[in-house]
Design a protein around this motif. Structure first.
Motif, PDB file in Angstrom:
ATOM      1  N   TYR A 264      -0.275  -4.388  10.491  1.00 30.13           N
ATOM      2  CA  TYR A 264      -1.061  -3.235  10.035  1.00 30.13           C
ATOM      3  C   TYR A 264      -1.451  -2.353  11.215  1.00 30.13           C
TER       4      TYR A 264
ATOM      5  N   ILE B 198      -0.381   1.765  12.014  1.00 31.06           N
ATOM      6  CA  ILE B 198      -1.285   2.917  12.103  1.00 31.06           C
ATOM      7  C   ILE B 198      -1.414   3.454  13.530  1.00 31.06           C
TER       8      ILE B 198
ATOM      9  N   ALA C  19       2.083   7.474  14.506  1.00 34.28           N
ATOM     10  CA  ALA C  19       1.150   6.653  13.744  1.00 34.28           C
ATOM     11  C   ALA C  19       1.322   6.963  12.261  1.00 34.28           C
ATOM     12  N   TYR C  20       1.407   5.895  11.447  1.00 36.26           N
ATOM     13  CA  TYR C  20       1.511   6.094  10.009  1.00 36.26           C
ATOM     14  C   TYR C  20       0.116   6.257   9.411  1.00 36.26           C
TER      15      TYR C  20
ATOM     16  N   HIS D 167      -2.982   5.588   6.973  1.00 38.09           N
ATOM     17  CA  HIS D 167      -3.515   4.317   6.464  1.00 38.09           C
ATOM     18  C   HIS D 167      -2.884   3.930   5.126  1.00 38.09           C
TER      19      HIS D 167
ATOM     20  N   ALA E 204       0.567   2.590   5.539  1.00 37.74           N
ATOM     21  CA  ALA E 204       0.544   1.247   6.129  1.00 37.74           C
ATOM     22  C   ALA E 204       0.227   0.201   5.069  1.00 37.74           C
TER      23      ALA E 204
ATOM     24  N   ASN F 291      -9.453   0.158   7.222  1.00 34.60           N
ATOM     25  CA  ASN F 291      -9.545   1.539   7.699  1.00 34.60           C
ATOM     26  C   ASN F 291     -10.826   1.766   8.498  1.00 34.60           C
TER      27      ASN F 291
ATOM     28  N   LEU G  19      -4.992   7.807  15.530  1.00 35.41           N
ATOM     29  CA  LEU G  19      -4.692   6.918  14.410  1.00 35.41           C
ATOM     30  C   LEU G  19      -4.681   7.785  13.160  1.00 35.41           C
TER      31      LEU G  19
ATOM     32  N   ARG H 292      -4.906   8.662   9.449  1.00 38.57           N
ATOM     33  CA  ARG H 292      -5.483   8.028   8.275  1.00 38.57           C
ATOM     34  C   ARG H 292      -5.444   9.010   7.115  1.00 38.57           C
TER      35      ARG H 292
END
Length: 386
Positions: free
Chosen positions: A322, A326, A334-335, A337, A340, A368, A381, A383
């Protein structure tokens, strides 16, 4: 006389005690003797390479407590192990000695096996600490700061826990901090994965499959062990570990070896440090070795599947993946949230233990929150804004 033998300073105002200890240690160590606290301090000025001090407490003039305080206040000797020689039995005396920074007590009358074992163990621990420092002294300020924090945490721990256990734990924790500081991709990764793992363990502690394995002590040990999951990376070459791009197949095979290296390092620590680390090292070894195994058996290094993968490693696998999803990596952005979490869901029953994956999904908001709380200053990150 072999100049490579460790130097031991014995301080005691009783000549017979000095003779007994000299006879006991001189075959393995270079022994220096002092009959008073003042003589001991002078000896330390003359012999800067003292590796360990055996220090009587009750002496006229400068007593052992004062000598210890002055030794620990000296930059050159701050990390030199001090083992008090004493016939004092009160808890208050021991507490005072530990508060001054002493590593251990040896009670009079001496027992030869106890003296030999404790001197050997503490010298080994001191040598390991020095080796780590010398191998990493060229790292940037981040390493120095993390090492300083580890030393401060260790000093607090040593005042609260059994001396030898604390010293052993400090060595391993410092090793981990140095390994993590070499890796461009970590940042606050340790703190995030620790807290993801803690949240997962708390969520699953009453699950029928896991409740026998996740009591209070196990959860605490899992939390403490989590930072060691990538300790094996210290053995990976900088060319691979810090490569600013995707690894080629040969480099990837080298990188995968960090699981083996981590297990070997912790197993060696278990053997050399004995059983005092107990469950802490067991969980650390499992996590370091198995957190890249997959539920369907397609992971590495052993290709374990299902319940054959230790629960500690199954929890860490979900937390680690995880956080990797992220976080920015050299090979991907970064993916968000939500993406992910969707990928964790897709890996249910293949990459991840199904019940562990379900717990991640249930804890999506908590994960998160942890990611936000421990976000890296220099890394974005992504999100889900909604």
């Amino acid at each position: 006389m072999n100049p490579m033998r460790p130097h031991v300073l014995i301080v005691d105002d009783q000549v017979d005690n000095l003779m007994i200890l000299e006879d006991l240690l001189e075959s393995d160590y270079r022994v220096h003797s002092a009959a008073s606290g003042q003589d001991a301090l002078a000896a330390l000025d003359r012999e800067p390479d003292i590796d360990l001090i055996l220090l009587d407490v009750v002496m006229p003039g400068v007593d052992g407590f004062e000598v210890c305080q002055r030794v620990k206040a000296h930059p050159r000797h701050h990390h030199t192990p001090v083992l008090f020689l004493t016939s004092l039995e009160s808890a208050a005396d021991e507490a005072k000695g530990l508060a001054l920074g002493a590593e251990d007590f040896i009670h009079k009358p001496f027992k030869a096996p106890v003296v030999l074992a404790r001197v050997q163990n503490h010298i080994k621990l001191a040598q390991m600490t020095r080796l780590l420092k010398s191998r990493n002294e060229d790292l940037e300020h981040l390493v120095e700061e993390r090492t300083r924090q580890m030393v401060e945490q260790t000093q607090t721990l040593m005042r609260r826990e059994q001396e030898l256990i604390a010293a052993q734990g400090a060595t391993i924790t410092a090793f981990c901090a140095l390994a993590e500081a070499r890796d461009n991709e970590t940042g606050n990764h340790i703190r995030r994965t620790q807290n993801y793992l803690l949240a997962l363990a708390e969520r699953l502690r009453h699950h029928p499959r896991f409740r026998d394995q996740l009591d209070d002590q196990a959860i605490e040990l899992l939390f403490k062990s989590a930072p060691l999951h990538d300790i094996g990376k210290v053995a990976i070459s900088d060319a691979v570990l810090r490569k600013p791009g995707r690894l080629d197949p040969h480099e990837w095979e080298e990188m995968k070896q960090h699981a083996e290296f981590g297990r070997a390092a912790i197993a060696q620590a278990e053997q050399e440090l004995g059983q005092t680390q107990g469950e802490f090292l067991r969980y650390a070894r499992e996590i370091a070795y198995c957190h890249h195994e997959k539920w369907d058996g397609s992971g590495y290094p052993q290709g374990l599947a299902g319940e054959a993968i230790p629960l500690s490693a199954r929890l860490m696998a979900a937390a680690d993946v995880y956080d990797a999803l992220i976080s920015v990596r050299v090979y991907k952005p970064a993916y968000p949230h939500e993406r992910a979490i969707a990928l964790i869901r897709d890996g249910r029953g293949t990459h991840f233990d199904p019940d562990v994956a379900d717990a991640v999904i249930d804890l999506a908001e908590t994960f998160n929150d942890i990611a936000v709380r421990f976000a890296d200053e220099d890394e974005t990150l992504a999100r889900d804004a909604g």
